[in-house]
Design a protein around this motif. Structure first.
Motif, PDB file in Angstrom:
ATOM      1  N   THR A  55      39.799  48.012  30.835  1.00  0.00           N
ATOM      2  CA  THR A  55      40.701  48.152  31.978  1.00  0.00           C
ATOM      3  C   THR A  55      39.933  48.545  33.232  1.00  0.00           C
ATOM      4  O   THR A  55      40.163  47.990  34.310  1.00  0.00           O
ATOM      5  CB  THR A  55      41.789  49.202  31.668  1.00  0.00           C
ATOM      6  OG1 THR A  55      42.522  48.761  30.524  1.00  0.00           O
ATOM      7  CG2 THR A  55      42.722  49.397  32.837  1.00  0.00           C
ATOM      8  N   MET A  56      38.997  49.480  33.089  1.00  0.00           N
ATOM      9  CA  MET A  56      38.195  49.890  34.251  1.00  0.00           C
ATOM     10  C   MET A  56      37.336  48.738  34.760  1.00  0.00           C
ATOM     11  O   MET A  56      37.216  48.536  35.973  1.00  0.00           O
ATOM     12  CB  MET A  56      37.328  51.099  33.894  1.00  0.00           C
ATOM     13  CG  MET A  56      38.119  52.366  33.727  1.00  0.00           C
ATOM     14  SD  MET A  56      37.068  53.804  33.477  1.00  0.00           S
ATOM     15  CE  MET A  56      37.036  53.858  31.691  1.00  0.00           C
ATOM     16  N   LEU A  58      37.940  45.477  34.419  1.00  0.00           N
ATOM     17  CA  LEU A  58      38.804  44.472  35.049  1.00  0.00           C
ATOM     18  C   LEU A  58      39.279  44.923  36.423  1.00  0.00           C
ATOM     19  O   LEU A  58      39.345  44.118  37.361  1.00  0.00           O
ATOM     20  CB  LEU A  58      39.995  44.166  34.139  1.00  0.00           C
ATOM     21  CG  LEU A  58      39.656  43.422  32.851  1.00  0.00           C
ATOM     22  CD1 LEU A  58      40.898  43.281  31.980  1.00  0.00           C
ATOM     23  CD2 LEU A  58      39.043  42.068  33.154  1.00  0.00           C
ATOM     24  N   ASN A  59      39.608  46.214  36.564  1.00  0.00           N
ATOM     25  CA  ASN A  59      39.990  46.739  37.880  1.00  0.00           C
ATOM     26  C   ASN A  59      38.853  46.601  38.878  1.00  0.00           C
ATOM     27  O   ASN A  59      39.062  46.220  40.034  1.00  0.00           O
ATOM     28  CB  ASN A  59      40.434  48.197  37.782  1.00  0.00           C
ATOM     29  CG  ASN A  59      41.817  48.340  37.207  1.00  0.00           C
ATOM     30  OD1 ASN A  59      42.636  47.426  37.277  1.00  0.00           O
ATOM     31  ND2 ASN A  59      42.087  49.479  36.615  1.00  0.00           N
ATOM     32  N   ARG A  60      37.648  46.894  38.427  1.00  0.00           N
ATOM     33  CA  ARG A  60      36.485  46.781  39.307  1.00  0.00           C
ATOM     34  C   ARG A  60      36.241  45.327  39.716  1.00  0.00           C
ATOM     35  O   ARG A  60      35.938  45.035  40.872  1.00  0.00           O
ATOM     36  CB  ARG A  60      35.254  47.350  38.612  1.00  0.00           C
ATOM     37  CG  ARG A  60      33.981  47.271  39.406  1.00  0.00           C
ATOM     38  CD  ARG A  60      34.096  48.102  40.684  1.00  0.00           C
ATOM     39  NE  ARG A  60      32.948  47.955  41.507  1.00  0.00           N
ATOM     40  CZ  ARG A  60      31.932  48.797  41.554  1.00  0.00           C
ATOM     41  NH1 ARG A  60      31.937  49.876  40.805  1.00  0.00           N
ATOM     42  NH2 ARG A  60      30.913  48.574  42.342  1.00  0.00           N
ATOM     43  N   GLU A  62      38.484  42.999  39.959  1.00  0.00           N
ATOM     44  CA  GLU A  62      39.529  42.631  40.917  1.00  0.00           C
ATOM     45  C   GLU A  62      39.184  43.157  42.310  1.00  0.00           C
ATOM     46  O   GLU A  62      39.425  42.482  43.305  1.00  0.00           O
ATOM     47  CB  GLU A  62      40.875  43.167  40.464  1.00  0.00           C
ATOM     48  CG  GLU A  62      41.474  42.393  39.331  1.00  0.00           C
ATOM     49  CD  GLU A  62      42.816  42.953  38.882  1.00  0.00           C
ATOM     50  OE1 GLU A  62      43.322  43.914  39.503  1.00  0.00           O
ATOM     51  OE2 GLU A  62      43.357  42.429  37.894  1.00  0.00           O
ATOM     52  N   GLN A  63      38.660  44.377  42.388  1.00  0.00           N
ATOM     53  CA  GLN A  63      38.272  44.942  43.679  1.00  0.00           C
ATOM     54  C   GLN A  63      37.162  44.121  44.311  1.00  0.00           C
ATOM     55  O   GLN A  63      37.161  43.872  45.514  1.00  0.00           O
ATOM     56  CB  GLN A  63      37.820  46.388  43.517  1.00  0.00           C
ATOM     57  CG  GLN A  63      38.924  47.352  43.209  1.00  0.00           C
ATOM     58  CD  GLN A  63      38.390  48.745  42.932  1.00  0.00           C
ATOM     59  OE1 GLN A  63      37.184  48.991  42.947  1.00  0.00           O
ATOM     60  NE2 GLN A  63      39.302  49.672  42.657  1.00  0.00           N
ATOM     61  N   GLU A  64      36.185  43.693  43.508  1.00  0.00           N
ATOM     62  CA  GLU A  64      35.080  42.892  44.011  1.00  0.00           C
ATOM     63  C   GLU A  64      35.585  41.531  44.509  1.00  0.00           C
ATOM     64  O   GLU A  64      35.076  41.003  45.476  1.00  0.00           O
ATOM     65  CB  GLU A  64      34.027  42.691  42.924  1.00  0.00           C
ATOM     66  CG  GLU A  64      33.295  43.944  42.539  1.00  0.00           C
ATOM     67  CD  GLU A  64      32.407  44.475  43.650  1.00  0.00           C
ATOM     68  OE1 GLU A  64      31.778  43.662  44.353  1.00  0.00           O
ATOM     69  OE2 GLU A  64      32.352  45.705  43.802  1.00  0.00           O
ATOM     70  N   GLN A  65      36.577  40.987  43.827  1.00  0.00           N
ATOM     71  CA  GLN A  65      37.120  39.688  44.204  1.00  0.00           C
ATOM     72  C   GLN A  65      37.861  39.789  45.541  1.00  0.00           C
ATOM     73  O   GLN A  65      37.824  38.860  46.336  1.00  0.00           O
ATOM     74  CB  GLN A  65      38.068  39.185  43.126  1.00  0.00           C
ATOM     75  CG  GLN A  65      38.577  37.789  43.354  1.00  0.00           C
ATOM     76  CD  GLN A  65      39.494  37.334  42.233  1.00  0.00           C
ATOM     77  OE1 GLN A  65      39.901  38.112  41.383  1.00  0.00           O
ATOM     78  NE2 GLN A  65      39.792  36.065  42.231  1.00  0.00           N
ATOM     79  N   ASP A  66      38.522  40.913  45.785  1.00  0.00           N
ATOM     80  CA  ASP A  66      39.280  41.099  47.027  1.00  0.00           C
ATOM     81  C   ASP A  66      38.374  41.288  48.233  1.00  0.00           C
ATOM     82  O   ASP A  66      38.764  41.021  49.360  1.00  0.00           O
ATOM     83  CB  ASP A  66      40.211  42.291  46.898  1.00  0.00           C
ATOM     84  CG  ASP A  66      41.352  42.049  45.915  1.00  0.00           C
ATOM     85  OD1 ASP A  66      41.620  40.869  45.620  1.00  0.00           O
ATOM     86  OD2 ASP A  66      41.943  43.028  45.445  1.00  0.00           O
TER      87      ASP A  66
END
Length: 67
Positions: A55-56, A58-60, A62-66
């Motif tokens: 989960t951590m 995947l969250n990271r 997603e942040q990099e993708q944004d």
């Protein structure tokens, strides 16, 4: 990957993610989680630890993708 796929050069698309997968699993199996972190050293405890780390990650990602 099957023998025929190897001969015809069809690569497994998941091979790119295998190092990340292995790193998450290795981190989830680290003994400190179970000795110092009081995570139960059971199948459920190990699953929970790997799921939390995934989960951590995947969250990271997603942040990099944004960005």
């Amino acid at each position: 990957m099957s023998l025929m796929s190897r001969f015809f050069g069809k690569e497994n698309p998941n091979i790119v993610m295998q190092p990340l997968y292995r790193a998450i699993i290795a981190a989830g199996r680290h003994p400190d989680w179970y000795h110092k972190g009081a995570v139960p050293d059971t199948i459920d405890g190990r699953f929970d630890m790997i799921a939390a780390l995934l989960t951590m990650v995947l969250n990271r990602l997603e942040q990099e993708q944004d960005s």
